[in-house]
Design a protein around this motif. Structure first.
Motif, PDB file in Angstrom:
ATOM      1  N   PRO A 155      72.733  15.042  43.853  1.00 30.54           N
ATOM      2  CA  PRO A 155      72.462  14.901  45.291  1.00 30.54           C
ATOM      3  C   PRO A 155      71.263  15.720  45.758  1.00 30.54           C
ATOM      4  CG  PRO A 155      74.385  16.291  44.919  1.00 30.54           C
ATOM      5  CD  PRO A 155      73.888  15.885  43.572  1.00 30.54           C
ATOM      6  N   LEU A 156      70.723  15.327  46.909  1.00 28.98           N
ATOM      7  CA  LEU A 156      69.657  16.077  47.571  1.00 28.98           C
ATOM      8  C   LEU A 156      70.266  16.790  48.770  1.00 28.98           C
ATOM      9  CD1 LEU A 156      66.565  16.620  48.174  1.00 28.98           C
ATOM     10  CD2 LEU A 156      66.675  14.592  49.638  1.00 28.98           C
ATOM     11  N   LEU A 157      69.940  18.063  48.898  1.00 29.73           N
ATOM     12  CA  LEU A 157      70.409  18.818  50.057  1.00 29.73           C
ATOM     13  C   LEU A 157      69.209  19.121  50.950  1.00 29.73           C
ATOM     14  CD1 LEU A 157      72.656  20.273  51.576  1.00 29.73           C
ATOM     15  CD2 LEU A 157      72.430  22.196  50.005  1.00 29.73           C
ATOM     16  N   VAL A 158      69.237  18.602  52.184  1.00 30.81           N
ATOM     17  CA  VAL A 158      68.164  18.863  53.140  1.00 30.81           C
ATOM     18  C   VAL A 158      68.664  19.919  54.114  1.00 30.81           C
ATOM     19  CG1 VAL A 158      66.649  17.874  54.908  1.00 30.81           C
ATOM     20  CG2 VAL A 158      67.327  16.487  52.938  1.00 30.81           C
ATOM     21  N   LEU A 159      67.932  21.032  54.204  1.00 28.94           N
ATOM     22  CA  LEU A 159      68.324  22.130  55.091  1.00 28.94           C
ATOM     23  C   LEU A 159      67.477  22.057  56.352  1.00 28.94           C
ATOM     24  CD1 LEU A 159      68.491  25.017  52.447  1.00 28.94           C
ATOM     25  CD2 LEU A 159      70.361  23.583  53.302  1.00 28.94           C
ATOM     26  N   GLY A 160      68.142  21.910  57.480  1.00 31.67           N
ATOM     27  CA  GLY A 160      67.429  21.777  58.748  1.00 31.67           C
ATOM     28  C   GLY A 160      67.614  20.367  59.258  1.00 31.67           C
ATOM     29  N   ASN A 161      68.359  20.229  60.382  1.00 29.80           N
ATOM     30  CA  ASN A 161      68.630  18.878  60.885  1.00 29.80           C
ATOM     31  C   ASN A 161      67.841  18.572  62.160  1.00 29.80           C
ATOM     32  OD1 ASN A 161      70.161  20.667  62.338  1.00 29.80           O
ATOM     33  ND2 ASN A 161      72.111  19.606  62.078  1.00 29.80           N
ATOM     34  N   ARG A 220      70.016  31.391  52.049  1.00 30.66           N
ATOM     35  CA  ARG A 220      69.076  31.463  50.916  1.00 30.66           C
ATOM     36  C   ARG A 220      69.450  30.427  49.860  1.00 30.66           C
ATOM     37  NH1 ARG A 220      72.094  35.705  51.074  1.00 30.66           N
ATOM     38  NH2 ARG A 220      70.402  37.008  51.875  1.00 30.66           N
ATOM     39  N   VAL A 221      68.474  30.164  49.007  1.00 28.00           N
ATOM     40  CA  VAL A 221      68.758  29.340  47.820  1.00 28.00           C
ATOM     41  C   VAL A 221      68.775  30.300  46.635  1.00 28.00           C
ATOM     42  CG1 VAL A 221      68.055  27.352  46.441  1.00 28.00           C
ATOM     43  CG2 VAL A 221      67.439  27.449  48.878  1.00 28.00           C
ATOM     44  N   ARG A 222      69.871  30.285  45.893  1.00 34.23           N
ATOM     45  CA  ARG A 222      69.959  31.108  44.680  1.00 34.23           C
ATOM     46  C   ARG A 222      69.496  30.265  43.493  1.00 34.23           C
ATOM     47  NH1 ARG A 222      70.837  36.362  45.758  1.00 34.23           N
ATOM     48  NH2 ARG A 222      72.563  36.709  47.204  1.00 34.23           N
ATOM     49  N   GLY A 223      68.821  30.907  42.567  1.00 38.92           N
ATOM     50  CA  GLY A 223      68.338  30.160  41.410  1.00 38.92           C
ATOM     51  C   GLY A 223      68.991  30.596  40.117  1.00 38.92           C
ATOM     52  N   ARG A 224      68.811  29.768  39.117  1.00 39.04           N
ATOM     53  CA  ARG A 224      69.200  30.127  37.757  1.00 39.04           C
ATOM     54  C   ARG A 224      68.054  29.696  36.855  1.00 39.04           C
ATOM     55  NH1 ARG A 224      74.857  28.111  35.371  1.00 39.04           N
ATOM     56  NH2 ARG A 224      75.570  29.429  37.079  1.00 39.04           N
ATOM     57  N   ASN A 225      67.543  30.619  36.070  1.00 42.80           N
ATOM     58  CA  ASN A 225      66.387  30.358  35.208  1.00 42.80           C
ATOM     59  C   ASN A 225      65.212  29.761  35.997  1.00 42.80           C
ATOM     60  OD1 ASN A 225      67.973  31.203  33.033  1.00 42.80           O
ATOM     61  ND2 ASN A 225      68.776  29.117  32.734  1.00 42.80           N
ATOM     62  N   GLY A 226      65.002  30.293  37.203  1.00 41.61           N
ATOM     63  CA  GLY A 226      63.844  29.866  37.992  1.00 41.61           C
ATOM     64  C   GLY A 226      64.029  28.562  38.731  1.00 41.61           C
ATOM     65  N   ARG A 227      65.238  27.985  38.652  1.00 41.32           N
ATOM     66  CA  ARG A 227      65.491  26.684  39.279  1.00 41.32           C
ATOM     67  C   ARG A 227      66.589  26.795  40.313  1.00 41.32           C
ATOM     68  NH1 ARG A 227      63.804  21.655  38.658  1.00 41.32           N
ATOM     69  NH2 ARG A 227      65.105  20.630  40.189  1.00 41.32           N
ATOM     70  N   ALA A 228      66.480  26.002  41.370  1.00 42.26           N
ATOM     71  CA  ALA A 228      67.521  26.013  42.409  1.00 42.26           C
ATOM     72  C   ALA A 228      68.883  25.727  41.799  1.00 42.26           C
ATOM     73  CB  ALA A 228      67.196  24.950  43.456  1.00 42.26           C
ATOM     74  N   VAL A 234      74.964  31.114  56.130  1.00 40.59           N
ATOM     75  CA  VAL A 234      75.395  32.288  56.905  1.00 40.59           C
ATOM     76  C   VAL A 234      76.845  32.094  57.324  1.00 40.59           C
ATOM     77  CG1 VAL A 234      74.985  33.572  59.068  1.00 40.59           C
ATOM     78  CG2 VAL A 234      73.052  32.632  57.784  1.00 40.59           C
ATOM     79  N   ASP A 235      77.192  30.868  57.659  1.00 35.94           N
ATOM     80  CA  ASP A 235      78.469  30.625  58.303  1.00 35.94           C
ATOM     81  C   ASP A 235      79.278  29.509  57.640  1.00 35.94           C
ATOM     82  OD1 ASP A 235      76.409  28.943  59.000  1.00 35.94           O
ATOM     83  OD2 ASP A 235      76.318  29.655  61.068  1.00 35.94           O
ATOM     84  N   GLY A 236      79.232  29.452  56.323  1.00 32.74           N
ATOM     85  CA  GLY A 236      80.011  28.420  55.643  1.00 32.74           C
ATOM     86  C   GLY A 236      79.979  28.655  54.145  1.00 32.74           C
ATOM     87  N   PRO A 237      80.769  27.901  53.418  1.00 34.59           N
ATOM     88  CA  PRO A 237      80.801  28.076  51.961  1.00 34.59           C
ATOM     89  C   PRO A 237      79.490  27.643  51.305  1.00 34.59           C
ATOM     90  CG  PRO A 237      82.166  26.216  52.645  1.00 34.59           C
ATOM     91  CD  PRO A 237      81.680  26.852  53.891  1.00 34.59           C
ATOM     92  N   SER A 238      79.202  28.211  50.134  1.00 38.32           N
ATOM     93  CA  SER A 238      77.984  27.846  49.383  1.00 38.32           C
ATOM     94  C   SER A 238      78.131  26.431  48.828  1.00 38.32           C
ATOM     95  CB  SER A 238      77.787  28.810  48.212  1.00 38.32           C
ATOM     96  OG  SER A 238      77.684  30.114  48.704  1.00 38.32           O
ATOM     97  N   ARG A 239      76.980  25.827  48.533  1.00 34.02           N
ATOM     98  CA  ARG A 239      77.006  24.478  47.934  1.00 34.02           C
ATOM     99  C   ARG A 239      76.054  24.452  46.744  1.00 34.02           C
ATOM    100  NH1 ARG A 239      79.102  20.842  51.904  1.00 34.02           N
ATOM    101  NH2 ARG A 239      78.404  19.000  50.763  1.00 34.02           N
ATOM    102  N   ALA A 240      76.492  23.799  45.702  1.00 38.66           N
ATOM    103  CA  ALA A 240      75.620  23.635  44.533  1.00 38.66           C
ATOM    104  C   ALA A 240      74.529  22.633  44.884  1.00 38.66           C
ATOM    105  CB  ALA A 240      76.436  23.131  43.347  1.00 38.66           C
ATOM    106  N   ALA A 241      73.313  22.899  44.445  1.00 45.67           N
ATOM    107  CA  ALA A 241      72.210  21.961  44.714  1.00 45.67           C
ATOM    108  C   ALA A 241      71.067  22.272  43.781  1.00 45.67           C
ATOM    109  CB  ALA A 241      71.739  22.102  46.155  1.00 45.67           C
TER     110      ALA A 241
END
Ligand SMILES: Cc1cc2nc3c(=O)[nH]c(=O)nc-3n(C[C@H](O)[C@H](O)[C@H](O)COP(=O)(O)OP(=O)(O)OC[C@H]3O[C@@H](n4cnc5c(N)ncnc54)[C@H](O)[C@@H]3O)c2cc1C
Length: 432
Positions: A155-161, A220-228, A234-241
């Motif tokens: 999936p694609l996650l777009v931040l900002g509506n 924020r976006v957390r990365g693994r090995n330089g990748r998202a 701030v106000d909800g559970p994290s999502r994989a993306a």
């Protein structure tokens, strides 16, 4: 404003425009149209010939048009300006007293007038810079995002509506991508469309398969090995993306003006004529101008403002004194329909459909506050919306300025038939 000997009315004065995009190019064209024959230079940090940005999130991102269809002007038209284009060199400083601009290459350029047209820069959140995390302002950004969408597995996650996030989400959905649109406001684009329009858009997004997540702010976006890898809110559970578009707004590109002494408060502060200091002007997305009709300062980030403000300010550079008093206007294309907003509306405004039928996907609605029309929303009815927007003029355009060149609603009308084409509904339907 103190007199500094700036040759305000001299058509031979030299003009340096910093930022050669929609507002900068429109300024150059208007100067020439108004009879300016002096040296004209346009400076831009990008290396490409000027191009239009609205298709970046729409037809260009969808692969429906190529770069050649986005050029702002043909090579011949640019040559006809008799201007020097200095591309690939960014301004890093401005000396206001001497109107001298220094660039990254170390060059200094002085002019009788400097026009600031440096637009805006996407706001970042921690994680921008990781592979798979995109912003969208330039053609290079769009190329990267398009490539990312083409190889996307999940999936694609777009931040900002807001506007940009909505556009990207619907374009990606039209390509068959599984999209979630997450943002801090409850319904997409409610800041621009008000309550009724944003609910209408939300329904269209959902019908196109876009998952909506309102009222959540990305941290924020957390990365693994330089990748998202994960988006934290701030106000909800994290999502994989693993592919994320960050569309959380933008800030005026004014960093290079920090030591200039110019007033910069969310944009270059200008008077009603677009002047920031003697011989220094600002136009387009970067300019915060005093709107005489509204009695307050405002900054507009849209394509129409870039052109119209440039036209007025170019005249003022050459000695006219015309205040810029637009009826704010922007359009967006969503789900195959042209959506237009004249004026400014909020979720608290009372909305009445005055033409068309929302259930048919085509309508014009008027937003009122304390009994006064403050905004017009057109959905797939461009001519009717433009005509309805005429009722906003008393709110935005002061009587003294109404003799000035027609702006926004008025100039849009020039393409419309002279006779009113709107059939007033027998009983307007209040919807909000
Ligand atoms: C993806 C996208 C979709 C959009 N869709 C719509 C839409 O549907 N409808 C609508 O009304 N508006 C839309 N817009 C907004 C519209 O494109 C802008 O309002 C318009 O481009 C503003 O023009 P501008 O010239 O003021 O700024 P910009 O177009 O941002 O141009 C600023 C220029 O200044 C240059 N620059 C910046 N800093 C420096 C420096 N220090 N030195 C030299 N050069 C510099 C930049 O390289 C850039 O070329 C969209 C924008 C984007 C990004």
């Amino acid at each position: 404003m103190a007199s500094t000997g700036v040759p305000r009315t001299d058509p031979h004065a030299s003009v340096l425009v910093v930022g050669a995009s929609a507002a900068g190019v429109a300024t150059a064209e208007a100067l020439r149209r108004h009879g300016h024959v002096g040296r004209l230079t346009l400076l831009d940090g990008e290396t490409e010939d000027p191009y239009d940005r609205p298709p970046l999130s729409k037809q260009y991102l969808a692969g429906q048009i190529g770069a050649d269809a986005m050029v702002l002007r043909s090579t011949e038209q640019l040559a006809g300006l008799d201007a020097e284009f200095v591309l690939g060199d960014r301004a890093v400083a401005l000396d206001v007293a001497t109107r001298t601009v220094t660039t990254t290459s170390g060059t200094t350029r002085a002019a009788d007038h400097v026009v600031i047209a440096t637009g805006v820069t996407p706001r970042a959140i921690p994680g921008v810079g990781l592979d798979g995390v995109h912003v969208l302002r330039t053609r290079a950004d769009a190329d990267r995002l398009r490539a990312g969408l083409q190889t996307l597995q999940g999936p694609l996650l777009v931040l900002g509506n807001g506007v940009l996030g909505s556009e990207v989400a619907q374009t990606a959905a039209s390509l068959g991508v599984d999209v979630t649109l997450a943002g801090s406001i409850r319904a997409p684009m409610s800041g621009q469309l008000g309550g009724f329009g944003s609910q209408f858009l939300a329904a269209q997004h959902e019908a196109a398969g876009i998952r909506l997540l309102g009222g959540v702010r990305a941290a924020r976006v957390r990365g693994r090995n330089g990748r998202a890898d994960t988006v934290e809110f701030v106000d909800g559970p994290s999502r994989a993306a693993d592919v994320v578009v960050v569309a959380v707004g933008s800030r005026p590109t004014t960093g290079w003006l920090e030591a200039s002494g110019l007033e910069v408060t969310d944009g270059v502060d200008c008077d009603a004529f677009g002047a920031a200091a003697p011989g220094v002007w600002a136009v387009g997305d970067v300019a915060r101008f005093h709107h005489v009709g509204m009695g307050r300062s405002m900054r507009l980030e849209n394509r129409t403002n870039a052109t119209e403000m440039a036209q007025v300010v170019a005249g003022n550079v050459l000695g006219r004194r015309v205040p810029y008093t637009p009826v704010p206007y922007f359009w967006t294309d969503q789900h195959g329909t042209r959506v237009q907003v004249f004026g400014q509306m909020t979720s608290a405004d009372r909305v009445t459909v005055v033409d068309g039928h929302p259930e048919d996907g085509r309508f014009v609605a008027v937003a009122e506050r304390a009994g006064e029309a403050v905004g017009v929303l057109g959905w797939g009815m461009p001519k009717q919306a433009r005509i309805a927007s005429m009722r906003l003029r008393p709110r935005y355009v002061p009587v003294a300025a109404s003799a000035a060149p027609a702006l926004s609603a008025l100039s849009a009308l020039s393409a419309a038939p002279a006779a009113p084409a709107v059939s007033a509904p027998e009983s307007p339907a209040p919807v909000g």
